[in-house]
Design an enzyme around this catalytic site. Structure first.
Site, mmCIF file in Angstrom:
data_model
loop_
_atom_site.group_PDB
_atom_site.id
_atom_site.type_symbol
_atom_site.label_atom_id
_atom_site.label_comp_id
_atom_site.label_asym_id
_atom_site.label_seq_id
_atom_site.Cartn_x
_atom_site.Cartn_y
_atom_site.Cartn_z
ATOM 1 N N CYS A 2 0.872 -1.082 0.070
ATOM 2 C CA CYS A 2 -0.354 -0.088 0.133
ATOM 3 C C CYS A 2 0.864 1.239 -0.004
ATOM 4 O O CYS A 2 2.101 1.320 0.368
ATOM 5 C CB CYS A 2 -0.932 0.153 1.166
ATOM 6 N N ARG A 27 1.824 1.549 -5.828
ATOM 7 C CA ARG A 27 1.916 0.635 -4.749
ATOM 8 C C ARG A 27 0.677 -0.212 -4.454
ATOM 9 O O ARG A 27 0.892 -1.347 -3.631
ATOM 10 C CB ARG A 27 2.415 1.166 -3.413
ATOM 11 N N TRP A 76 -3.556 -1.899 -1.700
ATOM 12 C CA TRP A 76 -3.526 -3.305 -2.432
ATOM 13 C C TRP A 76 -4.037 -4.597 -1.320
ATOM 14 O O TRP A 76 -3.373 -4.544 -0.147
ATOM 15 C CB TRP A 76 -2.042 -3.580 -2.562
ATOM 16 N N ASN A 102 0.030 0.061 6.196
ATOM 17 C CA ASN A 102 0.758 -0.903 5.051
ATOM 18 C C ASN A 102 1.295 -2.092 5.755
ATOM 19 O O ASN A 102 1.923 -1.850 6.520
ATOM 20 C CB ASN A 102 1.745 0.092 4.356
ATOM 21 N N GLY A 103 0.706 -3.434 5.441
ATOM 22 C CA GLY A 103 1.366 -4.538 5.999
ATOM 23 C C GLY A 103 0.152 -5.577 6.283
ATOM 24 O O GLY A 103 -0.894 -5.306 5.825
ATOM 25 N N GLU A 485 12.007 -13.520 -18.920
ATOM 26 C CA GLU A 485 11.420 -12.048 -18.678
ATOM 27 C C GLU A 485 10.363 -11.536 -19.762
ATOM 28 O O GLU A 485 9.611 -10.947 -19.577
ATOM 29 C CB GLU A 485 12.589 -10.869 -18.634
ATOM 30 N N LYS A 489 6.651 -10.441 -18.867
ATOM 31 C CA LYS A 489 6.200 -8.995 -19.384
ATOM 32 C C LYS A 489 4.928 -9.118 -19.964
ATOM 33 O O LYS A 489 3.792 -8.245 -19.762
ATOM 34 C CB LYS A 489 7.059 -8.311 -20.231
ATOM 35 N N GLU A 492 1.973 -10.217 -17.416
ATOM 36 C CA GLU A 492 1.770 -9.128 -16.654
ATOM 37 C C GLU A 492 0.985 -7.841 -17.280
ATOM 38 O O GLU A 492 0.033 -7.454 -16.811
ATOM 39 C CB GLU A 492 3.002 -8.361 -16.208
ATOM 40 N N HIS A 508 12.423 -31.754 -24.641
ATOM 41 C CA HIS A 508 12.387 -32.515 -23.590
ATOM 42 C C HIS A 508 10.633 -32.306 -22.936
ATOM 43 O O HIS A 508 10.442 -32.868 -22.066
ATOM 44 C CB HIS A 508 13.260 -32.267 -22.538
ATOM 45 N N LYS A 611 3.546 -2.700 -7.311
ATOM 46 C CA LYS A 611 4.568 -2.697 -7.449
ATOM 47 C C LYS A 611 5.828 -3.183 -6.479
ATOM 48 O O LYS A 611 6.628 -3.839 -6.665
ATOM 49 C CB LYS A 611 5.143 -0.997 -7.877
HETATM 50 O O1 M6R Z 1 11.211 -4.333 -6.183
HETATM 51 P P1 M6R Z 1 11.486 -5.755 -6.546
HETATM 52 O O2 M6R Z 1 12.655 -5.569 -7.466
HETATM 53 O O3 M6R Z 1 12.353 -6.422 -5.337
HETATM 54 O O4 M6R Z 1 10.460 -6.339 -7.183
HETATM 55 C C1 M6R Z 1 10.471 -7.854 -7.615
HETATM 56 C C2 M6R Z 1 9.097 -8.475 -8.249
HETATM 57 O O5 M6R Z 1 8.176 -8.240 -7.355
HETATM 58 C C3 M6R Z 1 9.306 -7.528 -9.481
HETATM 59 O O6 M6R Z 1 10.288 -7.556 -10.312
HETATM 60 C C4 M6R Z 1 8.133 -8.064 -10.404
HETATM 61 O O7 M6R Z 1 8.270 -9.518 -10.729
HETATM 62 C C5 M6R Z 1 7.507 -7.052 -11.183
HETATM 63 N N1 M6R Z 1 6.186 -7.195 -11.474
HETATM 64 C C6 M6R Z 1 8.173 -7.376 -12.752
HETATM 65 O O8 M6R Z 1 7.637 -6.782 -13.725
#
Ligand code: M6R
Length: 616
Positions: A2, A27, A76, A102-103, A485, A489, A492, A508, A611
């Site tokens: 959050c 966040r 969140w 937050n938490g 990656e 992407k 996401e 395999h 994030k």
């Molecule tokens: O803030 P961080 O780099 O520790 O975050 C790690 C992952 O949560 C972050 O890279 C996540 O996979 C993103 N959504 C990638 O786009």
């Protein structure tokens, strides 16, 4: 997960809170709310499910009254669905107290029962309201917000940043931090609190991170800090290195588009000052010492998501250059496997936010078990670097879009710099090789600028593919983590099923997925230095093409061998094979963003994500 903001001052509290939330919306964005102690001494608050705009729209119809003390929250959801009632702030003590959090409060059920037995009522399903009611209850027995708040935080378990205000002490915000971030911003006749500096960077660049288990009492003129036992504590002030404009869209249609365009700067700024006369020296590593680096027997990288893929790329370079074995482990798996670590194990954490709880816990575990810890982080004053023995900051600038782009290339840059620094100290590369690799790294930003020019081709491709239900990504060697990656992407941003595979793994099992028309991105390594790997990838392409796959190859300019077998080729500039990940990932970032655009999706705030993942 959050975003929180607190303000005491006379600038227009509601505006300060809303602009602080806007910059922290990445966040969490499933509900938002604010509470202000009004000039006539009561709490005026509003909260709304949905993105921050829903709250802004609500305030336009039913404004919150003016005041000089306020708190704001963007959520969140963890406990309770994202509905108005569960949004923060939560009120208690007959509406005289407001609190945001937050938490996760782990012992909320027990406290809730206790409060119910004491005659209190609850209107939400959240753990946060339990904290609000507890503080309100204790205000009634102690008669003082600071004392009540201190008693309350000592009862709570889990992870929390809490901010509270009470009408009986109108110019005061109390805040506490336990396993969750809290930053103070120092103004002139005004002071701020935030989950990160973005909350207040438009107003002040003077900041300090609140330490673990500390309580802050914030007024317009003073910031007082104690530990949870009430002993005085101090804050270490730092200067925020970027401007508020850096976290604005600056004319781009989305933060994601802007941040992808900043990939070249992310590499250049992270490299700057660390390559001198062809030799890499990272001053921050003096904290570890050359003798320590010479004696390191193993590196374990701990990270999550995109950051872990950066770790996988970096592992190839560090092993090759510094001859140190590197394991990359997901932070949340690391400590539960009872890893074998000792004093000569260097645990390198990678985190854009520096607040990812899983990674923080992995770092703490490593320290407790005798390892040295090095953080690669993009956020000044964040918890993970503070908990580590040394830190290499990436200088990607603020990354606001939830899916990571420029921070990824900055993380690879930092890992490559670490590899070259360690190779110099350990004597595993000679001066010529050190200088050649440093020059390769310094040449990357200009090459990334060239890759950005393929944007319209990639956008066209994404438009054609907007109906595709699944996409596969293949790579070998350093191309493998890039395939992972690329797939992440796409998942996401475009909510498309996507998988990344090591090309050699195909036969395999995964080759069974190939059917007529199945799109497959293939990251083709340069044939110049690694003819064998190149030839193997070309034969992988032939295998899947023979089974109907539609091939989109990312290959270096002039690679004629790929042309007969690819339906589309995205060309990237020539680079040493170890440096190709920088260039190959960029079209994949653009592709995911463009495909999400083509589907009409919000590329900055994808569904269900946040994030900064500050819960385990
Ligand atoms: O803030 P961080 O780099 O520790 O975050 C790690 C992952 O949560 C972050 O890279 C996540 O996979 C993103 N959504 C990638 O786009």
């Amino acid at each position: 997960m959050c975003g929180i903001v607190g303000y005491v001052g006379d600038k227009g509290t509601v505006d300060v809170l809303i602009s602080g939330l806007k910059r922290q919306e990445y966040r969490g964005y499933d509900s938002a709310g604010i509470a202000v102690i009004t000039h006539d001494g009561h709490i005026s608050s509003a909260k709304k499910a949905g993105k921050l705009q829903a709250l802004v729209d609500e305030l336009a119809v039913r404004p919150v009254a003016a005041g000089a003390t306020g708190i704001g929250h963007t959520r969140w959801a963890t406990h309770g669905a994202p509905i108005d009632a569960n949004a923060h702030p939560h009120l208690a003590d007959g509406g005289k107290l407001a609190l945001i959090h937050n938490g996760i409060i782990e012992n909320y059920a027990e406290i809730r029962d206790e409060m119910l037995a004491a005659g209190h009522e609850f209107v939400s399903e959240t753990d946060t309201e339990v904290a609000a009611v507890l503080v309100g209850h204790l205000v009634n027995s102690t008669g003082d917000l600071r004392t009540a708040f201190a008693q309350a935080v000592n009862r709570l378990q889990g992870a929390f940043t809490l901010l509270a205000l009470h009408v009986d002490e109108p110019g005061l915000i109390v805040a506490a931090r336990h396993n969750s971030p809290l930053i103070v911003g120092f103004g002139d006749g005004e002071n701020f609190l935030g989950s990160d500096v973005a909350a207040f960077v438009a107003h002040t660049h003077r900041a300090a991170a609140v330490g673990q288990d500390q309580i802050v009492a914030l007024t317009a003129d003073s910031v007082t800090v104690t530990d949870f036992a009430g002993n005085p504590a101090s804050l270490e002030e730092f200067e925020v290195a970027w401007d508020a404009s850096a976290s604005d869209k600056g004319g781009w249609p989305s933060f994601m588009a802007k941040e992808i365009s900043e990939n070249p700067d992310a590499v250049a700024n992270t490299t700057r000052g660390r390559v001198v006369d062809g030799s890499v020296t990272i001053p921050e590593l003096t904290e570890l010492g050359d003798d320590y680096l010479r004696g390191v027997s193993r590196i374990i990288v701990v990270a999550c998501g995109t950051a872990s893929y950066a770790g996988l790329v970096g592992a190839y370079a560090i092993e090759q250059w510094a001859r140190i074995p590197v394991d990359v482990q997901l932070s949340h798996e690391f400590r539960y496997r009872e890893p074998v670590i000792s004093a000569d194990t260097l645990v390198v954490s990678i985190s854009q936010s520096g607040e990812t709880m899983d990674t923080l816990m992995a770092v703490k575990y490593a320290s407790e078990h005798g390892a040295k810890t090095l953080s690669i982080c993009n956020t000044q004053g964040a918890t993970i670097p503070r908990e580590s023995d040394a830190v290499i900051y990436t200088h990607a600038g603020p990354e606001v879009a939830v899916a990571s782009t420029k921070a990824f290339v900055a993380q690879i840059t930092a890992l490559y710099l670490l590899g070259l620094h360690a190779a110099r100290v350990r004597g595993t590369l000679d001066a010529t090789e050190l200088a050649r690799n440093a020059a390769e790294l310094e040449a990357i930003p200009a090459k990334l600028e060239q890759v950005l020019l393929t944007g319209s081709t990639v956008a066209q491709l994404a438009k054609w593919m907007s109906d595709t239900p699944a996409v596969l990504f293949l790579g070998r060697h350093v191309g493998f983590p890039i395939a992972l990656e690329g797939a992440l992407k796409l998942k996401e941003l475009a909510y498309i099923h996507a998988e990344g595979f090591a090309a050699g793994e195909l036969k395999h099992g995964p080759i069974a997925l190939i059917d007529h028309g199945q799109p497959v991105f293939v990251i083709v390594p340069s044939p110049r230095k690694s003819e064998v790997i190149h030839a193997k990838v070309i034969s992988n392409i032939q295998e899947i093409r023979a089974r109907g796959a539609r091939i989109i190859a990312i290959a270096e300019q002039g690679d004629a061998a790929v042309l007969p077998y690819a339906d589309e080729v995205i060309q990237i500039p020539l680079a040493d094979p170890l440096f190709e990940p920088f260039l190959a990932v960029l079209p994949l970032q653009m592709f995911a963003m463009e495909l999400a655009h083509a589907k009409g999706l919000d590329v900055d705030q994808p569904r269900n994500l946040a994030k900064s993942v500050t819960v385990e």
